[in-house]
Write a protein that holds these residues in place. Sequence first.
Motif: not given
Length: 918
Positions: A723-731, A734-742
């Motif tokens: 999730a942290a990587t998704a937050s960094e990569v997709f901008g 963290l709390e809004k990361i979806t399962s698909e993005e993770r």
Amino acid sequence: MSKTFLVVDGSNFLFRAFHALPPLKSPDGRPTGAIRGVINMFEKLMREFNPDYLGVIFDASGKSFRSDLYPDYKAHRPPMPDDLRLQIEPLFEIIDLLGYPRIIIPGIEADDVIATLALEAKAKGIRTIIASSDKDLAQLVEDNVINMYDGMKNEMLGRTEVFEKYGVYPEQVRDYLSLMGDSADNIPGVQGVGPKTAAKWIHEWGDLDGIVANAEKIKGKVGERLRDSLDILALSKELTTLYMDAKLPIKVEELKRKDQFTDRLRDVYQDLGFRQLLIGLDGNDAPTERFVPPVAKAAKTSSDDGNSWVNPTMPATTNYETITTIESLQEFLKLIPKAALLALDTETDGLEFMRSNLVGISLSVAPGEAVYIPFKQAGLENPLTIDEVMPLLKPILEDESIPKVGQNMKFDWHILKRYGAEIKGIADDTMLASYIFDPTGNRHNMDALAELYLGFKTTPFESIAGKGKSQKTFDEIDIETASFYAAEDADITLQLQHSIVPRLKSVESQYRVYAEIEVPLVSVLAKMEHEGILVDADHLNALSVEFGDNLADLEKAAYELAGEEFNMSSPSQVGTILFEKLQLPVIKKTPKGAPSTAEDVLVKLAEDYPLPKIIMEYREFSKLRSTYTESLVAEINPDTKRVHTSFNQAQTSTGRLSSSNPNLQNIPIRTKEGRRIREAFIAKEGSILLAADYSQVELRLMAHFSQDETMIQAFQEGKDIHAATASEVFGIPLEKITSEERRAAKAINFGLIYGMGAFGLAKQLGISRTQAQEYISLYFSRYTGVLNYMDQSKEKAKDLGYVETLLGRRLYLPGIHSSNAIARSGAERVAINAPLQGTAADIIKLAMLKVDASLTAKSEVDAKMLLQVHDELILESNLASEEAATALLVDAMTDVIKLDVPLIVEVGRGNNWDETAG
């Protein structure tokens, strides 16, 4: 002939050493393996033959007279590898410093120089020994006048041995070579004529002239080819004939060894990192604090011929004794406490460590000395019994102060454990020593190691027992043959220890991995294997029936869709149905041009068509049934009701354990059916299974290796790394990361560790290659430390030729300098991943050692380690000890190494293996 002339084919030695030994490096990264190998060969030859005259012959650069005869001679030889070329000048300097006469004659090949010198020596009554494996030189051989010696194969060739090796006598070798030609030297021969045909024709027609004269009588295609080649055979013979009257600037009597330049040698050896050679220069060869006694027994020579020559690494005679009385056994056992090392080997009637019977034990305490104690052997009357011998051996086997060595000692541990003695004091295992020294080598068996490190050809088991269905078990082999074979095993094991372990010690980090991880792990793994894991056979049998019903249903559905019956396990029949009858689109083709039915093709087709999906399901159920539900039942030991897998320490290049008989590493866990197979692995009554798993250990190691601040911070703060990587990569917060993005971030995290590029990521995520490349670019813009680590890993591998784990486990990467882009990029991917995967392997092994030590120290905790699978340890614990065992597991596994990020261990519990996953 009272004097001996040893003439060494230096070029032959150099190439053989380069290809036989691991790619050793000097402290500053220069290649040294060929140099070290050639020096070893020279030392062995000098020890064995102590010649009166000595010459080391090398080929000169440039062309020889044969190139004038035939411009294409050697024209197709590939250029010398850079790693070999760099070693030539240092080797020449060492040869000169050692005082060995080195001869290079421009325009004359080494073989011709050797031939000329050998004939000169013959004329002067001097016996010549040619140290080479080059078959061209076999045409010189004369019994007790000129002999060829191949140390790597333990062969001394006289006239009879040449015939046994090639099927022709020395005077026929030229004709033999002319017929076959030589692709390496580009010498034309008769197409399709190999050694057997060439020898057969020579036997029938006498020589090349006779074969040419009778060419019309030779039938078939090969006869036609002979007749088509008649005009080139004379040229072939001229090219293969040795020039025996070369004009040389030196005579045999002048070729004497000179004094060596010790001070300069010391500097060179220091520069190249040859520590053991430095010890030898100072006159301190392999000192030991313990006395190695001789075994005063009647000698049995390796040959009945007084003129025969034995391997230079072996003593001239071997003192092997068969022990059949308690008195002689007691006499030998008195020697063991004084010995530096006890080598031991068990002989059994099979290879299954929980079912095979002990046939005999061999022991050795000095090179060339060994005894065999048979308990059951064909032709042996009144042998000692196991009940008589074991009370005498047990105190020695279980004495930790007596260091022991074996070849795959874990097998011997099992056998002797079943007969009441547990081997303690394991100091060395030659299989593991070879593996750590060069993990890329895939042959660590005794026969291969003896040939590689000792230049000795051991007795192959098949040569005394036969092959296939008629193969004898060891107890069926006659006592004399069996005794020598068994004693040789113990003797060679001891000599391998003397040869390989000093090499390991020359690289401190490698030796530390060997001595502090791999060797102590032998007994830990042995205890786990011996304990085994309980398996519910009824559950597996029920699954087999159910999977069989599923297969029948899938067959019926597939036949209806295809409109006919076909073999769903046959790729060709599946291809015919899919692509010819149903006209489904061809996604890709096999190398032979047929439409592929590989899994990735079926996955793609299944998106639009029902039959490919059914075929995939059929394949999965078929694999589960044949590989697991049926074969696992057969693996259950009838006495223990448990499965006793073998953990292999010397197979994977990265240091990971593998398992076999059965393989428990590949039981699928992501499918419902795979998890149902894991349900068959159960705890015994009154106990529970505990499974402790390292969480994302390789990603944590990436953070540590790369020192990427963003990644380290995420782990230190206990964040979900994907999730942290998704937050960094997709901008995205963290709390809004979806399962698909993770899921996408997880694919990036793990994919990059394993060298996945944009194409692979696009395929895995079902996105365009452009989108995948954008994800990767965004990742590296946020995790710059990771990108730097990857670049630095590749550069370091190119400089050193190897990569290392945190603890010093080394993996050589010969492909890192390959001119082939695919091979080179593959080596670069390994350079990135191997330190991570290898360190993870080291960590789980350290954890096993610590868990075992903790369980031994805390006897009140009633638990045992059973399995190690990937990053997971599985224990069986008494219910009353569950809490203490869980705490012990977590404490031991998290405290084995200090990283810049925390090691997290998650423990699951259950009545079966599947339940432990939660």
